[in-house]
Design an enzyme around this catalytic site. Structure first.
Site, PDB file in Angstrom:
ATOM      1  N   LYS A   1      26.571   6.006 106.540  1.00 14.16           N
ATOM      2  CA  LYS A   1      26.631   7.256 105.767  1.00 14.16           C
ATOM      3  C   LYS A   1      26.397   7.001 104.268  1.00 14.16           C
ATOM      4  O   LYS A   1      25.596   7.668 103.639  1.00 14.16           O
ATOM      5  CB  LYS A   1      27.997   7.944 105.955  1.00 14.16           C
ATOM      6  CG  LYS A   1      28.333   8.244 107.413  1.00 14.16           C
ATOM      7  CD  LYS A   1      29.692   8.893 107.565  1.00 14.16           C
ATOM      8  CE  LYS A   1      30.855   8.026 107.148  1.00 14.16           C
ATOM      9  NZ  LYS A   1      31.070   6.827 108.013  1.00 14.16           N
TER      10      LYS A   1
ATOM     11  N   ARG B   1      36.846  15.115 108.003  1.00 10.63           N
ATOM     12  CA  ARG B   1      37.223  14.132 109.022  1.00 10.63           C
ATOM     13  C   ARG B   1      38.201  14.705 110.028  1.00 10.63           C
ATOM     14  O   ARG B   1      38.588  14.002 110.960  1.00 10.63           O
ATOM     15  CB  ARG B   1      37.876  12.931 108.350  1.00 10.63           C
ATOM     16  CG  ARG B   1      36.928  11.727 108.138  1.00 10.63           C
ATOM     17  CD  ARG B   1      37.732  10.728 107.322  1.00 10.63           C
ATOM     18  NE  ARG B   1      37.415   9.356 107.460  1.00 10.63           N
ATOM     19  CZ  ARG B   1      36.683   8.655 106.599  1.00 10.63           C
ATOM     20  NH1 ARG B   1      36.069   9.230 105.617  1.00 10.63           N
ATOM     21  NH2 ARG B   1      36.551   7.358 106.754  1.00 10.63           N
TER      22      ARG B   1
ATOM     23  N   ARG C   1      29.899  -6.080 104.872  1.00  8.48           N
ATOM     24  CA  ARG C   1      29.576  -5.123 103.789  1.00  8.48           C
ATOM     25  C   ARG C   1      30.154  -5.571 102.459  1.00  8.48           C
ATOM     26  O   ARG C   1      31.279  -6.040 102.380  1.00  8.48           O
ATOM     27  CB  ARG C   1      30.161  -3.764 104.170  1.00  8.48           C
ATOM     28  CG  ARG C   1      30.260  -2.780 103.009  1.00  8.48           C
ATOM     29  CD  ARG C   1      30.439  -1.368 103.462  1.00  8.48           C
ATOM     30  NE  ARG C   1      31.706  -1.106 104.116  1.00  8.48           N
ATOM     31  CZ  ARG C   1      32.003   0.066 104.695  1.00  8.48           C
ATOM     32  NH1 ARG C   1      31.115   1.051 104.697  1.00  8.48           N
ATOM     33  NH2 ARG C   1      33.156   0.251 105.272  1.00  8.48           N
TER      34      ARG C   1
ATOM     35  N   ARG D   1      35.785  -4.478 100.320  1.00  6.81           N
ATOM     36  CA  ARG D   1      36.918  -3.567 100.459  1.00  6.81           C
ATOM     37  C   ARG D   1      38.065  -4.223 101.232  1.00  6.81           C
ATOM     38  O   ARG D   1      37.812  -4.873 102.254  1.00  6.81           O
ATOM     39  CB  ARG D   1      36.470  -2.305 101.199  1.00  6.81           C
ATOM     40  CG  ARG D   1      35.652  -1.379 100.326  1.00  6.81           C
ATOM     41  CD  ARG D   1      35.007  -0.270 101.092  1.00  6.81           C
ATOM     42  NE  ARG D   1      35.859   0.401 102.064  1.00  6.81           N
ATOM     43  CZ  ARG D   1      35.473   1.451 102.787  1.00  6.81           C
ATOM     44  NH1 ARG D   1      34.254   1.941 102.631  1.00  6.81           N
ATOM     45  NH2 ARG D   1      36.285   1.997 103.648  1.00  6.81           N
TER      46      ARG D   1
ATOM     47  N   ARG E   1      40.602   2.494 112.097  1.00  8.56           N
ATOM     48  CA  ARG E   1      39.692   3.508 111.529  1.00  8.56           C
ATOM     49  C   ARG E   1      38.789   4.091 112.619  1.00  8.56           C
ATOM     50  O   ARG E   1      38.497   5.282 112.617  1.00  8.56           O
ATOM     51  CB  ARG E   1      38.877   2.878 110.380  1.00  8.56           C
ATOM     52  CG  ARG E   1      39.767   2.626 109.154  1.00  8.56           C
ATOM     53  CD  ARG E   1      39.186   1.580 108.213  1.00  8.56           C
ATOM     54  NE  ARG E   1      37.904   1.948 107.669  1.00  8.56           N
ATOM     55  CZ  ARG E   1      37.042   1.079 107.120  1.00  8.56           C
ATOM     56  NH1 ARG E   1      37.341  -0.215 107.041  1.00  8.56           N
ATOM     57  NH2 ARG E   1      35.889   1.494 106.659  1.00  8.56           N
TER      58      ARG E   1
HETATM   59  P1  ADP Z   1      29.525   4.044 106.130  1.00  4.57           P
HETATM   60  O1  ADP Z   1      29.347   4.669 104.742  1.00  4.57           O
HETATM   61  O2  ADP Z   1      29.116   4.969 107.238  1.00  4.57           O
HETATM   62  O3  ADP Z   1      30.907   3.480 106.337  1.00  4.57           O
HETATM   63  P2  ADP Z   1      27.695   2.007 105.073  1.00  4.57           P
HETATM   64  O4  ADP Z   1      26.548   2.850 104.608  1.00  4.57           O
HETATM   65  O5  ADP Z   1      28.596   1.452 104.023  1.00  4.57           O
HETATM   66  O6  ADP Z   1      28.554   2.799 106.206  1.00  4.57           O
HETATM   67  O7  ADP Z   1      27.092   0.816 105.966  1.00  4.57           O
HETATM   68  C1  ADP Z   1      27.930  -0.243 106.427  1.00  4.57           C
HETATM   69  C2  ADP Z   1      27.222  -1.588 106.234  1.00  4.57           C
HETATM   70  O8  ADP Z   1      26.115  -1.665 107.145  1.00  4.57           O
HETATM   71  C3  ADP Z   1      26.640  -1.786 104.835  1.00  4.57           C
HETATM   72  O9  ADP Z   1      26.834  -3.137 104.449  1.00  4.57           O
HETATM   73  C4  ADP Z   1      25.148  -1.449 104.974  1.00  4.57           C
HETATM   74  O10 ADP Z   1      24.365  -2.223 104.091  1.00  4.57           O
HETATM   75  C5  ADP Z   1      24.876  -1.777 106.437  1.00  4.57           C
HETATM   76  N1  ADP Z   1      23.959  -0.809 107.077  1.00  4.57           N
HETATM   77  C6  ADP Z   1      23.864   0.528 106.845  1.00  4.57           C
HETATM   78  N2  ADP Z   1      22.924   1.102 107.637  1.00  4.57           N
HETATM   79  C7  ADP Z   1      22.421   0.071 108.403  1.00  4.57           C
HETATM   80  C8  ADP Z   1      21.404  -0.001 109.415  1.00  4.57           C
HETATM   81  N3  ADP Z   1      20.726   1.100 109.816  1.00  4.57           N
HETATM   82  N4  ADP Z   1      21.165  -1.205 109.972  1.00  4.57           N
HETATM   83  C9  ADP Z   1      21.847  -2.314 109.575  1.00  4.57           C
HETATM   84  N5  ADP Z   1      22.805  -2.309 108.623  1.00  4.57           N
HETATM   85  C10 ADP Z   1      23.089  -1.138 108.034  1.00  4.57           C
HETATM   86  P1  AMP Z   2      35.552   5.551 103.836  1.00  9.10           P
HETATM   87  O1  AMP Z   2      35.150   5.032 102.479  1.00  9.10           O
HETATM   88  O2  AMP Z   2      34.881   6.842 104.186  1.00  9.10           O
HETATM   89  O3  AMP Z   2      35.413   4.504 104.913  1.00  9.10           O
HETATM   90  O4  AMP Z   2      37.104   5.900 103.726  1.00  9.10           O
HETATM   91  C1  AMP Z   2      38.065   4.884 103.442  1.00  9.10           C
HETATM   92  C2  AMP Z   2      39.471   5.423 103.703  1.00  9.10           C
HETATM   93  O5  AMP Z   2      39.766   6.518 102.829  1.00  9.10           O
HETATM   94  C3  AMP Z   2      39.702   5.998 105.118  1.00  9.10           C
HETATM   95  O6  AMP Z   2      40.025   4.990 106.059  1.00  9.10           O
HETATM   96  C4  AMP Z   2      40.863   6.957 104.846  1.00  9.10           C
HETATM   97  O7  AMP Z   2      42.096   6.275 104.702  1.00  9.10           O
HETATM   98  C5  AMP Z   2      40.501   7.532 103.481  1.00  9.10           C
HETATM   99  N1  AMP Z   2      39.643   8.740 103.587  1.00  9.10           N
HETATM  100  C6  AMP Z   2      38.370   8.891 103.132  1.00  9.10           C
HETATM  101  N2  AMP Z   2      37.903  10.116 103.382  1.00  9.10           N
HETATM  102  C7  AMP Z   2      38.907  10.792 104.007  1.00  9.10           C
HETATM  103  C8  AMP Z   2      39.033  12.093 104.573  1.00  9.10           C
HETATM  104  N3  AMP Z   2      38.027  12.985 104.512  1.00  9.10           N
HETATM  105  N4  AMP Z   2      40.207  12.413 105.160  1.00  9.10           N
HETATM  106  C9  AMP Z   2      41.243  11.545 105.224  1.00  9.10           C
HETATM  107  N5  AMP Z   2      41.186  10.289 104.743  1.00  9.10           N
HETATM  108  C10 AMP Z   2      40.021   9.906 104.140  1.00  9.10           C
END
Ligand code: ADP
Ligand code: AMP
Length: 217
Positions: free
Chosen positions: A13, A88, A127, A161, A172
């Site tokens: 995302k 969410r 990541r 993170r 999660r």
């Molecule tokens: P989200 O925001 O949904 O938690 P991220 O965009 O941070 O996910 O992606 C998680 C990790 O996977 C990052 O390190 C990113 O660079 C990698 N990633 C994202 N999309 C892809 C993909 N299509 N294929 C391989 N790796 C990806």
């Molecule tokens: P994310 O960066 O989206 O992976 O979110 C990291 C953490 O933030 C999650 O595991 C939750 O603890 C909190 N969080 C982020 N967005 C939300 C949401 N919309 N509702 C509740 N908790 C959230």
């Protein structure tokens, strides 16, 4: 245009949202990023959220909907928004309806990134982001062009993170399955859901999203 990117942790995302910011001038509203900023700044919201985030559980609906409302108030109506990591829960989805309608905005698409959960752990534990500008990278899937140097700002400092560990990721994922995936039917009933193969490589996922959004923006 206002869109939601929906998918479990590691689905891509944030990666896709930053592409859209670059290519379409949209604004990314990531509740995760906003909460991490609040934790870092030590605000009242941050103090409440920290332990919940560290455990991989969900922060309260009131807190996240509050920060989304405030963030939207700071934006001109003409600026397109990507909701990343919000809503969410069903309560958040309903709150978002009110937040948008009271501000004269409508939801155009809910893009679901369909992924194989078994492969997400690898994405999440690999990541990292630039400590200075926040650009996202991956140990295997998205390395900087020059090793150790951020493509975007040239910084050599990176961070990971605290919640990106295999144990917290399982919580999660469970939260996603129990509370977030069930909101899809709300949007399906309105004909807003579009599905994209989130296991394709990053460029292919971007192309698929681009085709859905078409000339809008
Ligand atoms: P989200 O925001 O949904 O938690 P991220 O965009 O941070 O996910 O992606 C998680 C990790 O996977 C990052 O390190 C990113 O660079 C990698 N990633 C994202 N999309 C892809 C993909 N299509 N294929 C391989 N790796 C990806
Ligand atoms: P994310 O960066 O989206 O992976 O979110 C990291 C953490 O933030 C999650 O595991 C939750 O603890 C909190 N969080 C982020 N967005 C939300 C949401 N919309 N509702 C509740 N908790 C959230």
């Amino acid at each position: 245009m206002n869109i939601i990117l929906l998918g479990p942790p590691g689905a891509g995302k944030g990666t896709q949202a930053s592409q859209l910011v670059e290519t379409r001038g949209m604004i990314q509203l990531s509740t995760g990023d906003m909460l991490r900023a609040a934790v870092k700044a030590g605000t009242a919201v941050g103090l409440k959220a920290k332990a919940v985030m560290d455990a991989g559980e969900l922060v309260s609906d009131e807190i996240v909907s509050g920060i989304i409302g405030e963030a939207l108030d700071a934006l001109p109506l003409t600026t397109g928004v990507i909701f990343d990591g919000y809503p969410r829960t069903a309560a958040q989805a309903h709150a978002l309806d009110d937040i948008l309608s009271t501000r004269g905005r409508t939801l155009d698409f809910v893009i679901e990134l369909e992924v194989d959960e078994a492969q997400l752990i690898e994405r999440i534990v690999g990541r990292y982001t630039c400590a200075k500008c926040g650009a996202g990278y991956h140990d295997t899937f998205k390395k900087p062009r020059v090793a150790g140097v951020c493509d975007v700002c040239g910084s050599t400092e990176f961070k990971r993170r605290p919640d990106d560990n295999a144990e917290t990721v399982r919580t999660r994922m469970a939260e996603y399955r129990a509370k977030t995936a069930p909101i899809l039917p709300i949007y399906e009933a309105r004909g807003l859901v579009r599905r994209v193969d989130g296991m394709a490589d990053i460029a292919h996922v971007s192309a698929a999203i681009d085709a859905i959004l078409g000339a809008m923006g």
